[in-house]
Motif scaffolding. Sequence first.
Motif, mmCIF file in Angstrom:
data_model
loop_
_atom_site.group_PDB
_atom_site.id
_atom_site.type_symbol
_atom_site.label_atom_id
_atom_site.label_comp_id
_atom_site.label_asym_id
_atom_site.label_seq_id
_atom_site.Cartn_x
_atom_site.Cartn_y
_atom_site.Cartn_z
ATOM 1 N N LEU A 269 2.761 -4.468 3.565
ATOM 2 C CA LEU A 269 3.882 -3.534 3.604
ATOM 3 C C LEU A 269 3.402 -2.185 3.073
ATOM 4 C CD1 LEU A 269 6.913 -2.862 3.934
ATOM 5 C CD2 LEU A 269 7.246 -3.706 1.590
ATOM 6 N N SER A 270 3.486 -1.141 3.912
ATOM 7 C CA SER A 270 3.163 0.217 3.484
ATOM 8 C C SER A 270 4.429 0.931 3.015
ATOM 9 C CB SER A 270 2.534 1.011 4.636
ATOM 10 O OG SER A 270 1.132 0.868 4.659
ATOM 11 N N LEU A 271 4.313 1.673 1.916
ATOM 12 C CA LEU A 271 5.452 2.393 1.334
ATOM 13 C C LEU A 271 5.129 3.883 1.291
ATOM 14 C CD1 LEU A 271 6.295 0.021 -1.671
ATOM 15 C CD2 LEU A 271 7.318 0.045 0.613
ATOM 16 N N PRO A 272 5.650 4.659 2.228
ATOM 17 C CA PRO A 272 5.400 6.102 2.223
ATOM 18 C C PRO A 272 5.894 6.758 0.940
ATOM 19 C CG PRO A 272 6.313 5.403 4.331
ATOM 20 C CD PRO A 272 6.459 4.244 3.397
ATOM 21 N N SER A 273 5.179 7.771 0.485
ATOM 22 C CA SER A 273 5.505 8.386 -0.805
ATOM 23 C C SER A 273 6.880 9.051 -0.796
ATOM 24 C CB SER A 273 4.422 9.390 -1.197
ATOM 25 O OG SER A 273 4.223 10.357 -0.181
ATOM 26 N N ASP A 274 7.298 9.603 0.341
ATOM 27 C CA ASP A 274 8.629 10.229 0.350
ATOM 28 C C ASP A 274 9.735 9.190 0.322
ATOM 29 O OD1 ASP A 274 7.898 9.470 2.951
ATOM 30 O OD2 ASP A 274 9.154 11.009 3.893
ATOM 31 N N VAL A 275 9.473 8.006 0.857
ATOM 32 C CA VAL A 275 10.445 6.909 0.770
ATOM 33 C C VAL A 275 10.565 6.434 -0.677
ATOM 34 C CG1 VAL A 275 10.933 4.534 1.503
ATOM 35 C CG2 VAL A 275 10.109 6.204 3.168
ATOM 36 N N LEU A 276 9.439 6.400 -1.394
ATOM 37 C CA LEU A 276 9.473 6.009 -2.803
ATOM 38 C C LEU A 276 10.187 7.054 -3.658
ATOM 39 C CD1 LEU A 276 5.836 4.630 -3.217
ATOM 40 C CD2 LEU A 276 7.953 3.293 -3.107
ATOM 41 N N SER B 252 -1.695 14.611 7.374
ATOM 42 C CA SER B 252 -1.311 14.452 5.980
ATOM 43 C C SER B 252 -2.482 13.912 5.156
ATOM 44 C CB SER B 252 -0.119 13.511 5.879
ATOM 45 O OG SER B 252 0.320 13.383 4.542
ATOM 46 N N PHE B 253 -2.421 14.137 3.844
ATOM 47 C CA PHE B 253 -3.447 13.642 2.933
ATOM 48 C C PHE B 253 -3.597 12.130 3.072
ATOM 49 C CE2 PHE B 253 -4.301 12.059 -1.508
ATOM 50 C CZ PHE B 253 -5.652 12.417 -1.544
ATOM 51 N N GLN B 254 -4.799 11.679 3.399
ATOM 52 C CA GLN B 254 -5.139 10.254 3.519
ATOM 53 C C GLN B 254 -4.263 9.532 4.543
ATOM 54 O OE1 GLN B 254 -5.212 8.722 -0.555
ATOM 55 N NE2 GLN B 254 -7.272 9.548 -0.868
ATOM 56 N N GLU B 255 -3.850 10.246 5.560
ATOM 57 C CA GLU B 255 -3.039 9.628 6.610
ATOM 58 C C GLU B 255 -3.901 8.714 7.480
ATOM 59 O OE1 GLU B 255 -0.482 10.883 10.610
ATOM 60 O OE2 GLU B 255 -1.027 12.414 9.136
ATOM 61 N N LEU B 256 -3.473 7.483 7.628
ATOM 62 C CA LEU B 256 -4.148 6.501 8.482
ATOM 63 C C LEU B 256 -3.092 5.598 9.123
ATOM 64 C CD1 LEU B 256 -7.113 5.274 6.214
ATOM 65 C CD2 LEU B 256 -7.315 6.652 8.291
ATOM 66 N N PRO B 257 -3.412 4.960 10.243
ATOM 67 C CA PRO B 257 -2.493 3.975 10.836
ATOM 68 C C PRO B 257 -2.588 2.652 10.080
ATOM 69 C CG PRO B 257 -4.458 4.151 12.185
ATOM 70 C CD PRO B 257 -4.596 5.181 11.107
ATOM 71 N N GLN B 258 -2.039 2.629 8.881
ATOM 72 C CA GLN B 258 -2.287 1.522 7.961
ATOM 73 C C GLN B 258 -1.737 0.184 8.444
ATOM 74 O OE1 GLN B 258 -2.384 4.268 3.901
ATOM 75 N NE2 GLN B 258 -1.007 2.530 3.987
ATOM 76 N N ALA B 259 -0.526 0.184 8.963
ATOM 77 C CA ALA B 259 0.065 -1.070 9.417
ATOM 78 C C ALA B 259 -0.759 -1.681 10.538
ATOM 79 C CB ALA B 259 1.503 -0.851 9.868
ATOM 80 N N GLU B 260 -1.228 -0.838 11.447
ATOM 81 C CA GLU B 260 -2.036 -1.334 12.560
ATOM 82 C C GLU B 260 -3.379 -1.870 12.056
ATOM 83 O OE1 GLU B 260 0.749 1.794 14.156
ATOM 84 O OE2 GLU B 260 -0.502 1.534 12.381
ATOM 85 N N GLU C 59 10.716 2.267 6.190
ATOM 86 C CA GLU C 59 11.215 3.510 6.789
ATOM 87 C C GLU C 59 12.295 4.190 5.972
ATOM 88 O OE1 GLU C 59 12.330 2.675 10.792
ATOM 89 O OE2 GLU C 59 10.287 2.205 11.421
ATOM 90 N N SER C 60 12.874 3.500 4.993
ATOM 91 C CA SER C 60 13.906 4.141 4.181
ATOM 92 C C SER C 60 13.992 3.459 2.830
ATOM 93 C CB SER C 60 15.269 4.073 4.871
ATOM 94 O OG SER C 60 15.791 2.757 4.826
ATOM 95 N N ALA C 61 14.402 4.217 1.825
ATOM 96 C CA ALA C 61 14.561 3.663 0.478
ATOM 97 C C ALA C 61 15.616 2.564 0.464
ATOM 98 C CB ALA C 61 14.933 4.782 -0.492
ATOM 99 N N ALA C 62 16.629 2.712 1.297
ATOM 100 C CA ALA C 62 17.718 1.728 1.316
ATOM 101 C C ALA C 62 17.246 0.351 1.751
ATOM 102 C CB ALA C 62 18.832 2.215 2.236
ATOM 103 N N SER D 227 0.837 -1.202 0.000
ATOM 104 C CA SER D 227 0.000 0.000 0.000
ATOM 105 C C SER D 227 0.869 1.248 0.000
ATOM 106 C CB SER D 227 -0.898 0.028 1.244
ATOM 107 O OG SER D 227 -1.766 -1.087 1.287
ATOM 108 N N GLY D 228 0.466 2.236 -0.813
ATOM 109 C CA GLY D 228 1.068 3.541 -0.675
ATOM 110 C C GLY D 228 0.734 4.123 0.684
ATOM 111 N N HIS D 229 1.389 5.181 1.051
ATOM 112 C CA HIS D 229 1.243 5.704 2.422
ATOM 113 C C HIS D 229 1.605 7.181 2.426
ATOM 114 C CE1 HIS D 229 1.944 6.098 6.777
ATOM 115 N NE2 HIS D 229 1.338 4.933 6.929
ATOM 116 N N ALA D 230 0.995 7.916 3.332
ATOM 117 C CA ALA D 230 1.354 9.326 3.510
ATOM 118 C C ALA D 230 2.851 9.455 3.811
ATOM 119 C CB ALA D 230 0.535 9.927 4.651
ATOM 120 N N PRO D 231 3.486 10.548 3.401
ATOM 121 C CA PRO D 231 4.933 10.706 3.617
ATOM 122 C C PRO D 231 5.286 10.766 5.097
ATOM 123 C CG PRO D 231 3.966 12.749 2.791
ATOM 124 C CD PRO D 231 2.910 11.702 2.675
#
Length: 543
Positions: free
Chosen positions: A159-166, A112-120, A133-136, A100-104
């Motif tokens: 697995l949630s992938l925040p947009s700023d990590v992407l 944040s836009f569409q911010e939710l506790p997605q993993a929980e 938590e990181s691109a690396a 899933s995509g995720h807020a940055p």
Amino acid sequence: MTDKLRGADIFARTLDRAGMHQIFTLSGNHIMEIFDATIGTKINLTHVRQEGAAVLMAGAWGQLTGNVGLAMVTGGPGHTNACAALCTPEASEMPMVLISGHAPTNELGRGSFQELPQAEMAATVTKASWMAESAAEIGHDIALACRIAASGRPGPVHLSLPSDVLEEELEDHPALWPEAEDFVAIEQLLSDVTADAAIAALESAERPIIIVGPHMCTKPGRAAQRALEAKLGVPVIGMESPRGLNDPCLGAYAEELQKADLIVLLGKPMDHTVKFGDAPFVDEGCQFVVLDPDISLIDRVASNKGDRLVLSAVADSYPAAAKLTERGRNVGDAAWCAAVHAAADHRPDAWADITGEEGALHALDFCRGVKSFTDQHPDLVLIMDGGEIGQWSQANLNSERRITNGVAGSIGAATPFALAGRVAEGSEPVLTIMGDGTFGFHMAEFDTAVRNDLPFVAVVGNDACWNAEHQIQIRDYGENRAHGCELLPARYDQMVEAMGGHGEFVTKAEDLPGAIQRAYDSGKPACVNVMIQSVAAPIVRRG
């Protein structure tokens, strides 16, 4: 100077390197970086119409191929739509990962836009759920998610992938990329000593039964069941229905289970489907052996059955079955084994003479018409979903590659399952059976099928009713209090035609075989809309 990589590039190339080229997805703001990153890879994006459908497709694809399926959705509401579907692959033990995509991350806690506790949110219906938590670490995150999904009892991982990590950029480095073995499931093996002890317990019993769960109700799983039974001479029964001992597919098997003095639960949870192993459904003196990948399920039996649990071990289903087969010998009783299977195969003789009325087929007419097609294609992918019509079909039709809506008991998966079946299977027919209630959940996915040239045949039992619930009302409250479960006698065949598929409308039993054949021959996604009577699903007993 080397070109920099985005987190999205690392994600896409990690999958490409691992040979994971199929993703079922629905686009959205948070994951468009990934859509861009797949250009130049071998990754195929099957773009669906509702996020839950992507999850169901990934699950069915995983079950049919034996590999981990991938669903990808956007964050926020896209994620919540996907989460609602996770209960089906979880209960059906389907290996898949929901990405899933995720807020940055730099906006979390700030609205944040569409911010939710997605993993929980996803944690309650997955084996594991976390946010990258990181691109690396993205490559290693996806490898770990795939490993967890395939290990032990298969199931969904999130697995949630925040947009700023992407969007994060970094230099290429060998440490970014997981090794092939990082994706591979970790096996929990059954030891020789424990296998020998289980075989000895079976030999000491007079009427033992081995029960396996959904993970082994697949084509390779059924082969493993047959091999195990042939070696040990002990009946092996697969259970994958929410109706448990009332599953019409199992005939009158419940009558023989009551007589068992030893039950081996081989990857089969002790739950409502076996009436918790309680009397009178299971003899109060019956003993248990539990071989399961999850220690919590062993503990469940121990706490409920005490010293009647005579042996247990943490072990995966397939390796455990293989070990028992390898070290086994004939320790069973041929008459008992035959009796169990005779009960499971029993269908009332009266069924042969039951037919419908003018303008509406009985469920048995429906099944006979479908069987005329399935008998010609023994290796077809056969999907059965829906309430009462699904149960009648499971009692009368079969395939080595059969998928049902599963132990979760949630209807609606049939059309997404069929699309996944066609993606996974290149030549054999894909036929799905569903009720009209089921059809409504994901009818827009016929658009997905047409766009992606994924032909299959859907045979819809249309009684213009939520019949499973209607039958509950009649049974529990009386026919005069049955209300609120009506549907329209809709022309679903015409809906499919309007989207570019093939439609057939059937009101007579003798017309059904030809309609199914024409639908298959069309080479298009097809709907055979069959008007049927509203009848209760059978509970098969011989008494």
